[in-house]
Enzyme design. Structure first.
Site, PDB file in Angstrom:
ATOM      1  N   LYS A 216      41.002  11.919 -26.509  1.00 45.71           N
ATOM      2  CA  LYS A 216      41.787  10.766 -26.935  1.00 45.71           C
ATOM      3  C   LYS A 216      41.611   9.599 -25.954  1.00 45.71           C
ATOM      4  O   LYS A 216      41.048   9.776 -24.865  1.00 45.71           O
ATOM      5  CB  LYS A 216      43.255  11.174 -27.049  1.00 45.71           C
ATOM      6  CG  LYS A 216      43.491  12.240 -28.117  1.00 45.71           C
ATOM      7  CD  LYS A 216      44.950  12.651 -28.160  1.00 45.71           C
ATOM      8  CE  LYS A 216      45.211  13.707 -29.209  1.00 45.71           C
ATOM      9  NZ  LYS A 216      46.640  14.085 -29.241  1.00 45.71           N
TER      10      LYS A 216
ATOM     11  N   PHE B 276      57.188   9.749 -35.117  1.00 48.32           N
ATOM     12  CA  PHE B 276      56.221   9.302 -34.111  1.00 48.32           C
ATOM     13  C   PHE B 276      54.862   8.925 -34.703  1.00 48.32           C
ATOM     14  O   PHE B 276      53.948   8.529 -33.972  1.00 48.32           O
ATOM     15  CB  PHE B 276      56.023  10.377 -33.033  1.00 48.32           C
ATOM     16  CG  PHE B 276      55.532  11.698 -33.564  1.00 48.32           C
ATOM     17  CD1 PHE B 276      54.189  11.922 -33.825  1.00 48.32           C
ATOM     18  CD2 PHE B 276      56.428  12.733 -33.799  1.00 48.32           C
ATOM     19  CE1 PHE B 276      53.734  13.138 -34.313  1.00 48.32           C
ATOM     20  CE2 PHE B 276      55.991  13.958 -34.286  1.00 48.32           C
ATOM     21  CZ  PHE B 276      54.637  14.157 -34.541  1.00 48.32           C
TER      22      PHE B 276
ATOM     23  N   ARG C 133      41.424  26.004 -28.731  1.00 46.31           N
ATOM     24  CA  ARG C 133      42.845  25.652 -28.591  1.00 46.31           C
ATOM     25  C   ARG C 133      43.408  26.227 -27.287  1.00 46.31           C
ATOM     26  O   ARG C 133      44.219  25.595 -26.620  1.00 46.31           O
ATOM     27  CB  ARG C 133      43.644  26.174 -29.782  1.00 46.31           C
ATOM     28  CG  ARG C 133      43.260  25.578 -31.115  1.00 46.31           C
ATOM     29  CD  ARG C 133      43.866  24.253 -31.392  1.00 46.31           C
ATOM     30  NE  ARG C 133      45.315  24.334 -31.488  1.00 46.31           N
ATOM     31  CZ  ARG C 133      46.089  23.307 -31.761  1.00 46.31           C
ATOM     32  NH1 ARG C 133      45.557  22.116 -31.971  1.00 46.31           N
ATOM     33  NH2 ARG C 133      47.392  23.436 -31.824  1.00 46.31           N
TER      34      ARG C 133
ATOM     35  N   THR D  28      50.205  21.833 -27.074  1.00 45.80           N
ATOM     36  CA  THR D  28      50.283  20.410 -27.421  1.00 45.80           C
ATOM     37  C   THR D  28      51.123  19.644 -26.408  1.00 45.80           C
ATOM     38  O   THR D  28      50.769  18.542 -25.996  1.00 45.80           O
ATOM     39  CB  THR D  28      50.858  20.242 -28.840  1.00 45.80           C
ATOM     40  OG1 THR D  28      50.006  20.941 -29.755  1.00 45.80           O
ATOM     41  CG2 THR D  28      50.933  18.786 -29.244  1.00 45.80           C
TER      42      THR D  28
ATOM     43  N   ARG E  19      45.090  20.491 -20.789  1.00 46.63           N
ATOM     44  CA  ARG E  19      46.362  19.756 -20.757  1.00 46.63           C
ATOM     45  C   ARG E  19      47.221  20.168 -19.567  1.00 46.63           C
ATOM     46  O   ARG E  19      47.928  19.345 -18.994  1.00 46.63           O
ATOM     47  CB  ARG E  19      47.105  19.956 -22.067  1.00 46.63           C
ATOM     48  CG  ARG E  19      46.420  19.254 -23.234  1.00 46.63           C
ATOM     49  CD  ARG E  19      47.127  19.563 -24.530  1.00 46.63           C
ATOM     50  NE  ARG E  19      46.528  18.876 -25.658  1.00 46.63           N
ATOM     51  CZ  ARG E  19      46.418  19.397 -26.863  1.00 46.63           C
ATOM     52  NH1 ARG E  19      46.870  20.616 -27.111  1.00 46.63           N
ATOM     53  NH2 ARG E  19      45.869  18.711 -27.854  1.00 46.63           N
TER      54      ARG E  19
ATOM     55  N   GLU F 268      38.155  18.161 -40.634  1.00 48.89           N
ATOM     56  CA  GLU F 268      38.069  17.161 -39.567  1.00 48.89           C
ATOM     57  C   GLU F 268      36.621  16.814 -39.236  1.00 48.89           C
ATOM     58  O   GLU F 268      36.289  15.641 -39.033  1.00 48.89           O
ATOM     59  CB  GLU F 268      38.815  17.661 -38.331  1.00 48.89           C
ATOM     60  CG  GLU F 268      40.316  17.720 -38.557  1.00 48.89           C
ATOM     61  CD  GLU F 268      41.099  18.373 -37.439  1.00 48.89           C
ATOM     62  OE1 GLU F 268      42.334  18.311 -37.501  1.00 48.89           O
ATOM     63  OE2 GLU F 268      40.494  18.931 -36.496  1.00 48.89           O
TER      64      GLU F 268
END
Length: 153
Positions: free
Chosen positions: A11, A59, A87, A93, A104, A128
């Site tokens: 991102k 959001f 994942r 997340t 993360r 995707e």
């Protein structure tokens, strides 16, 4: 175990922070094969389609706006159970719930700036990948390390 493909996106926060190389290394070091990659600034419509399942969430608009804030590194990775394992490599997340050693867990704090996206199922990975890449952009090749990563083909 199955050989499959997954969509992974770094991102805008991950790109801005110079994390493309370290994130690619995590997947390569695990033994997965990169079959497509591009740095893109997608249109709003593509992001709204990508996150359509979240469109009713409060959001959603902020998420789309954040994803429009800078370039995204879109990738397709291939390997045995790459969706599930990918994942795991990314972590939860919410970065605060991510274990140290995950992307993360090591590189993010806020859920709204969690560095990367990974497909959550084989079915969604196919959707995707089709949304972000043309079929001819996926390169079929055999890694020289394949036989050192996998016991059986």
């Amino acid at each position: 175990m199955s050989n499959e493909q997954t969509f992974i996106a770094i991102k805008p926060d991950g790109v801005q922070r110079g994390l493309i190389g370290p994130i690619i290394s995590r997947f390569e070091n695990r033994g997965f094969k990169l079959v497509a990659m591009k740095l893109v600034s997608p249109p709003q419509s593509q992001l709204e389609q990508h996150y359509a399942d979240l469109s009713d969430k409060p959001f959603f608009k902020g998420l789309v706006s954040y994803m429009l804030s800078g370039p995204i590194c879109a990738m397709v990775w291939e390997g045995r159970d790459v969706v599930k394992t990918g994942r795991t490599i990314l972590g939860a997340t919410n970065p605060l719930a991510s274990a140290p050693g995950t992307i993360r867990g090591d590189f993010a704090i806020d859920v709204g700036r969690n560095v990367c996206h990974g497909s959550d199922s084989v079915e969604n990975a196919k959707k995707e990948i089709a949304l972000w890449f043309k079929p001819e952009e996926l390169i079929s090749w055999k890694s020289a390390t394949f036989d050192w990563v996998y016991e059986k083909a």
